[in-house]
Write a protein that holds these residues in place. Structure first.
Motif, PDB file in Angstrom:
ATOM      1  N   SER A  10      73.351  41.111  44.322  1.00  0.00           N
ATOM      2  CA  SER A  10      74.650  41.649  44.712  1.00  0.00           C
ATOM      3  C   SER A  10      75.416  42.041  43.457  1.00  0.00           C
ATOM      4  O   SER A  10      75.097  41.617  42.355  1.00  0.00           O
ATOM      5  CB  SER A  10      75.436  40.625  45.523  1.00  0.00           C
ATOM      6  N   ALA A  11      76.429  42.837  43.645  1.00  0.00           N
ATOM      7  CA  ALA A  11      77.261  43.264  42.527  1.00  0.00           C
ATOM      8  C   ALA A  11      78.031  42.063  41.995  1.00  0.00           C
ATOM      9  O   ALA A  11      78.375  41.151  42.750  1.00  0.00           O
ATOM     10  CB  ALA A  11      78.235  44.341  42.988  1.00  0.00           C
ATOM     11  N   PRO A  12      78.319  42.010  40.701  1.00  0.00           N
ATOM     12  CA  PRO A  12      79.056  40.862  40.159  1.00  0.00           C
ATOM     13  C   PRO A  12      80.463  40.799  40.749  1.00  0.00           C
ATOM     14  O   PRO A  12      81.104  41.811  40.992  1.00  0.00           O
ATOM     15  CB  PRO A  12      79.084  41.116  38.653  1.00  0.00           C
ATOM     16  N   PHE A  13      80.921  39.577  40.973  1.00  0.00           N
ATOM     17  CA  PHE A  13      82.243  39.380  41.532  1.00  0.00           C
ATOM     18  C   PHE A  13      83.320  39.702  40.503  1.00  0.00           C
ATOM     19  O   PHE A  13      84.373  40.202  40.826  1.00  0.00           O
ATOM     20  CB  PHE A  13      82.396  37.930  42.007  1.00  0.00           C
TER      21      PHE A  13
END
Length: 79
Positions: A10-13
């Protein structure tokens, strides 16, 4: 357990766009963001306070008087 290479990432938070923050600065930022998120959630979960009895205008309405003995006393004394 090691992450499997086939799992989609997933994309970094949180992403640093500019500068070179140290681990302590990132930890402080995460702590502040977490505290704000918890405070916002707690503010949404608080139930509204009930209206005060002093503000309740229904107390100003008298009960209807019923005819009968002693009605003239009850017409003046609400208790």
């Amino acid at each position: 357990m090691a992450a499997d290479a086939t799992e989609p990432r997933s994309a970094p938070f949180l992403q640093v766009v500019r500068g070179d923050p140290g681990p302590e600065e990132i930890a402080a930022l995460v702590a502040v963001l977490t505290a704000r998120a918890r405070a916002a959630r707690a503010a949404r979960d608080v139930a509204p306070e009930p209206d005060s009895a002093w503000r309740n205008r229904a107390r100003l309405v008298r009960a209807p008087q019923r005819p009968g003995p002693g009605t003239w006393r009850r017409s003046f004394h609400p208790g």
